[in-house]
Motif scaffolding. Sequence first.
Motif, PDB file in Angstrom:
ATOM      1  N   GLN A  56       0.852  -1.183   0.000  1.00 49.41           N
ATOM      2  CA  GLN A  56       0.000   0.000   0.000  1.00 49.41           C
ATOM      3  C   GLN A  56       0.889   1.235   0.000  1.00 49.41           C
ATOM      4  OE1 GLN A  56      -3.584   0.603   1.858  1.00 49.41           O
ATOM      5  NE2 GLN A  56      -4.178  -1.522   2.091  1.00 49.41           N
ATOM      6  N   ARG A  57       0.317   2.325  -0.460  1.00 51.12           N
ATOM      7  CA  ARG A  57       1.071   3.568  -0.590  1.00 51.12           C
ATOM      8  C   ARG A  57       0.219   4.730  -0.122  1.00 51.12           C
ATOM      9  NH1 ARG A  57       5.566   4.736  -3.771  1.00 51.12           N
ATOM     10  NH2 ARG A  57       5.900   6.964  -4.073  1.00 51.12           N
ATOM     11  N   GLY A  58       0.855   5.642   0.575  1.00 50.26           N
ATOM     12  CA  GLY A  58       0.183   6.858   0.979  1.00 50.26           C
ATOM     13  C   GLY A  58       0.272   7.909  -0.108  1.00 50.26           C
ATOM     14  N   ASN A  59      -0.063   9.126   0.237  1.00 53.78           N
ATOM     15  CA  ASN A  59      -0.126  10.214  -0.735  1.00 53.78           C
ATOM     16  C   ASN A  59       1.245  10.877  -0.894  1.00 53.78           C
ATOM     17  OD1 ASN A  59      -1.227  12.015  -2.537  1.00 53.78           O
ATOM     18  ND2 ASN A  59      -1.853  13.451  -0.936  1.00 53.78           N
ATOM     19  N   PHE A  60       2.169  10.152  -1.439  1.00 50.71           N
ATOM     20  CA  PHE A  60       3.519  10.652  -1.686  1.00 50.71           C
ATOM     21  C   PHE A  60       3.854  10.487  -3.158  1.00 50.71           C
ATOM     22  CE2 PHE A  60       5.676  11.784   2.258  1.00 50.71           C
ATOM     23  CZ  PHE A  60       4.726  11.391   3.191  1.00 50.71           C
ATOM     24  N   PRO A  61       4.631  11.444  -3.700  1.00 48.21           N
ATOM     25  CA  PRO A  61       4.969  11.388  -5.134  1.00 48.21           C
ATOM     26  C   PRO A  61       5.904  10.228  -5.451  1.00 48.21           C
ATOM     27  CG  PRO A  61       6.174  13.155  -4.054  1.00 48.21           C
ATOM     28  CD  PRO A  61       5.200  12.629  -3.042  1.00 48.21           C
ATOM     29  N   ASP A  62       6.054  10.003  -6.754  1.00 53.22           N
ATOM     30  CA  ASP A  62       6.889   8.893  -7.221  1.00 53.22           C
ATOM     31  C   ASP A  62       8.367   9.087  -6.893  1.00 53.22           C
ATOM     32  OD1 ASP A  62       4.960   8.333 -10.273  1.00 53.22           O
ATOM     33  OD2 ASP A  62       4.641   7.745  -8.181  1.00 53.22           O
ATOM     34  N   ARG A  63       8.727  10.296  -6.471  1.00 52.65           N
ATOM     35  CA  ARG A  63      10.124  10.503  -6.059  1.00 52.65           C
ATOM     36  C   ARG A  63      10.478   9.617  -4.859  1.00 52.65           C
ATOM     37  NH1 ARG A  63      11.485  14.660  -3.608  1.00 52.65           N
ATOM     38  NH2 ARG A  63       9.470  15.469  -2.922  1.00 52.65           N
ATOM     39  N   PHE A  64       9.456   9.185  -4.154  1.00 49.67           N
ATOM     40  CA  PHE A  64       9.651   8.294  -3.017  1.00 49.67           C
ATOM     41  C   PHE A  64       9.454   6.854  -3.505  1.00 49.67           C
ATOM     42  CE2 PHE A  64       9.717  11.123   0.707  1.00 49.67           C
ATOM     43  CZ  PHE A  64       9.375  12.313   0.099  1.00 49.67           C
ATOM     44  N   SER A  65      10.479   6.063  -3.365  1.00 52.44           N
ATOM     45  CA  SER A  65      10.384   4.672  -3.776  1.00 52.44           C
ATOM     46  C   SER A  65      11.053   3.808  -2.722  1.00 52.44           C
ATOM     47  CB  SER A  65      11.044   4.443  -5.140  1.00 52.44           C
ATOM     48  OG  SER A  65      12.428   4.724  -5.071  1.00 52.44           O
ATOM     49  N   GLY A  66      10.770   2.529  -2.811  1.00 50.18           N
ATOM     50  CA  GLY A  66      11.334   1.650  -1.792  1.00 50.18           C
ATOM     51  C   GLY A  66      11.620   0.271  -2.335  1.00 50.18           C
ATOM     52  N   HIS A  67      12.123  -0.512  -1.417  1.00 51.99           N
ATOM     53  CA  HIS A  67      12.456  -1.892  -1.785  1.00 51.99           C
ATOM     54  C   HIS A  67      12.475  -2.719  -0.515  1.00 51.99           C
ATOM     55  CE1 HIS A  67      14.112  -4.903  -4.494  1.00 51.99           C
ATOM     56  NE2 HIS A  67      14.907  -5.262  -3.518  1.00 51.99           N
ATOM     57  N   GLN A  68      12.075  -3.974  -0.641  1.00 53.14           N
ATOM     58  CA  GLN A  68      12.245  -4.910   0.465  1.00 53.14           C
ATOM     59  C   GLN A  68      13.032  -6.104  -0.030  1.00 53.14           C
ATOM     60  OE1 GLN A  68       8.771  -6.921   2.151  1.00 53.14           O
ATOM     61  NE2 GLN A  68       9.676  -6.760   4.197  1.00 53.14           N
ATOM     62  N   PHE A  69      13.975  -6.525   0.749  1.00 53.83           N
ATOM     63  CA  PHE A  69      14.862  -7.625   0.383  1.00 53.83           C
ATOM     64  C   PHE A  69      14.350  -8.943   0.965  1.00 53.83           C
ATOM     65  CE2 PHE A  69      17.991  -4.920  -1.509  1.00 53.83           C
ATOM     66  CZ  PHE A  69      17.852  -3.720  -0.846  1.00 53.83           C
ATOM     67  N   PRO A  70      14.885 -10.064   0.459  1.00 54.92           N
ATOM     68  CA  PRO A  70      14.414 -11.374   0.953  1.00 54.92           C
ATOM     69  C   PRO A  70      14.561 -11.557   2.458  1.00 54.92           C
ATOM     70  CG  PRO A  70      15.626 -11.661  -1.087  1.00 54.92           C
ATOM     71  CD  PRO A  70      15.790 -10.218  -0.693  1.00 54.92           C
ATOM     72  N   ASN A  71      15.495 -10.851   3.079  1.00 57.30           N
ATOM     73  CA  ASN A  71      15.640 -10.966   4.542  1.00 57.30           C
ATOM     74  C   ASN A  71      14.731  -9.979   5.276  1.00 57.30           C
ATOM     75  OD1 ASN A  71      16.864  -8.510   4.082  1.00 57.30           O
ATOM     76  ND2 ASN A  71      18.771  -9.021   5.150  1.00 57.30           N
ATOM     77  N   TYR A  72      13.796  -9.365   4.562  1.00 61.08           N
ATOM     78  CA  TYR A  72      12.781  -8.437   5.065  1.00 61.08           C
ATOM     79  C   TYR A  72      13.306  -7.038   5.349  1.00 61.08           C
ATOM     80  CZ  TYR A  72      10.399 -12.884   5.788  1.00 61.08           C
ATOM     81  OH  TYR A  72       9.868 -14.140   5.605  1.00 61.08           O
ATOM     82  N   SER A  73      14.600  -6.811   5.243  1.00 61.91           N
ATOM     83  CA  SER A  73      15.083  -5.446   5.411  1.00 61.91           C
ATOM     84  C   SER A  73      14.570  -4.588   4.260  1.00 61.91           C
ATOM     85  CB  SER A  73      16.604  -5.414   5.483  1.00 61.91           C
ATOM     86  OG  SER A  73      17.162  -5.792   4.239  1.00 61.91           O
ATOM     87  N   SER A  74      14.650  -3.286   4.443  1.00 62.27           N
ATOM     88  CA  SER A  74      14.017  -2.405   3.463  1.00 62.27           C
ATOM     89  C   SER A  74      14.841  -1.146   3.271  1.00 62.27           C
ATOM     90  CB  SER A  74      12.610  -2.042   3.940  1.00 62.27           C
ATOM     91  OG  SER A  74      11.964  -1.134   3.066  1.00 62.27           O
ATOM     92  N   GLU A  75      14.653  -0.536   2.136  1.00 64.27           N
ATOM     93  CA  GLU A  75      15.247   0.762   1.827  1.00 64.27           C
ATOM     94  C   GLU A  75      14.163   1.735   1.386  1.00 64.27           C
ATOM     95  OE1 GLU A  75      19.694  -0.506   0.160  1.00 64.27           O
ATOM     96  OE2 GLU A  75      18.169   0.243  -1.225  1.00 64.27           O
ATOM     97  N   LEU A  76      14.385   2.984   1.723  1.00 61.93           N
ATOM     98  CA  LEU A  76      13.558   4.081   1.227  1.00 61.93           C
ATOM     99  C   LEU A  76      14.468   4.993   0.421  1.00 61.93           C
ATOM    100  CD1 LEU A  76      11.155   6.123   1.144  1.00 61.93           C
ATOM    101  CD2 LEU A  76      11.939   6.944   3.366  1.00 61.93           C
ATOM    102  N   ASN A  77      14.085   5.251  -0.808  1.00 61.63           N
ATOM    103  CA  ASN A  77      14.839   6.139  -1.670  1.00 61.63           C
ATOM    104  C   ASN A  77      14.010   7.379  -1.979  1.00 61.63           C
ATOM    105  OD1 ASN A  77      17.180   4.280  -2.408  1.00 61.63           O
ATOM    106  ND2 ASN A  77      15.409   3.051  -3.007  1.00 61.63           N
ATOM    107  N   VAL A  78      14.663   8.515  -1.907  1.00 56.58           N
ATOM    108  CA  VAL A  78      14.004   9.761  -2.287  1.00 56.58           C
ATOM    109  C   VAL A  78      14.887  10.455  -3.309  1.00 56.58           C
ATOM    110  CG1 VAL A  78      12.921  11.893  -1.525  1.00 56.58           C
ATOM    111  CG2 VAL A  78      13.067   9.949   0.045  1.00 56.58           C
ATOM    112  N   ASN A  79      14.342  10.718  -4.477  1.00 51.00           N
ATOM    113  CA  ASN A  79      15.066  11.396  -5.549  1.00 51.00           C
ATOM    114  C   ASN A  79      14.711  12.871  -5.600  1.00 51.00           C
ATOM    115  OD1 ASN A  79      16.263   8.990  -6.504  1.00 51.00           O
ATOM    116  ND2 ASN A  79      14.368   8.485  -7.595  1.00 51.00           N
ATOM    117  N   ALA A  80      15.581  13.627  -6.251  1.00 47.70           N
ATOM    118  CA  ALA A  80      15.314  15.049  -6.504  1.00 47.70           C
ATOM    119  C   ALA A  80      14.826  15.747  -5.240  1.00 47.70           C
ATOM    120  CB  ALA A  80      14.309  15.194  -7.640  1.00 47.70           C
ATOM    121  N   LEU A  81      15.624  15.684  -4.203  1.00 45.57           N
ATOM    122  CA  LEU A  81      15.231  16.196  -2.891  1.00 45.57           C
ATOM    123  C   LEU A  81      14.798  17.650  -2.931  1.00 45.57           C
ATOM    124  CD1 LEU A  81      17.959  14.522  -0.684  1.00 45.57           C
ATOM    125  CD2 LEU A  81      15.479  14.160  -0.502  1.00 45.57           C
TER     126      LEU A  81
END
Lengths: 111, 108
Positions: A56-81
């Motif tokens: 699910q996603r909240g009301n944030f632009p596509d500049r905010f993206s993420g990823h989850q790895f097989p070990n369940y850890s996650s990253e949040l990426n923000v472009n064009a700050l």
Amino acid sequence: DAGVTQSPTHLIKTRGQQVTLRCSPKSGHDTVSWYQQALGQGPQFIFQYYEEEERQRGNFPDRFSGHQFPNYSSELNVNALLLGDSALYLCASSYNTGELFFGEGSRLTVL
Amino acid sequence: SQQGEEDPQALSIQEGENATMNCSYKTSINNLQWYRQNSGRGLVHLILIRSNEREKHSGRLRVTLDTSKKSSSLLITASRAADTASYFCALTGNQFYFGTGTSLTVIP
């Protein structure tokens, strides 16, 4: 048993740059959610990852993206700050939509 | 709106007094949770109350839920200076939506 860990704790970026924030969930948790908290405000839901998919996603632009790895850890990426992206970014893990366990957050300052 | 709204926005009391904060919401919920946040830190889960429950206790905390009025209250009894923090209610369905919180200051 380690709780939710986030890195880095603080970082400073300039407008237009990109940032990656990392989160390791509590042991046994398979769901990771990300929140943005501006000063004096409540946490705003960005998105949630489960089984390596954005569920699910909240009301944030596509500049905010993420990823989850097989070990369940996650990253949040923000472009064009933007200046307005300055905030405390909180990661929370959970299992089976139970209570959320939060990390201490990553404080992002955009200059 | 899927988020709760806490009331009051700020509350200042003397140590030993009780603190009551309220949460109102507009949607149907599965359950409602209360969280606490010390300044600039992560949130900590306090208590969960299910939609079919009316009252729940945990130590010095007492939570009530009135689904007909779509409201919940959190009571902290015999407050301590260490209770100084922001308190948030979270509506839970598949997601957790937080309000703007109540900032509680307990004066020693």
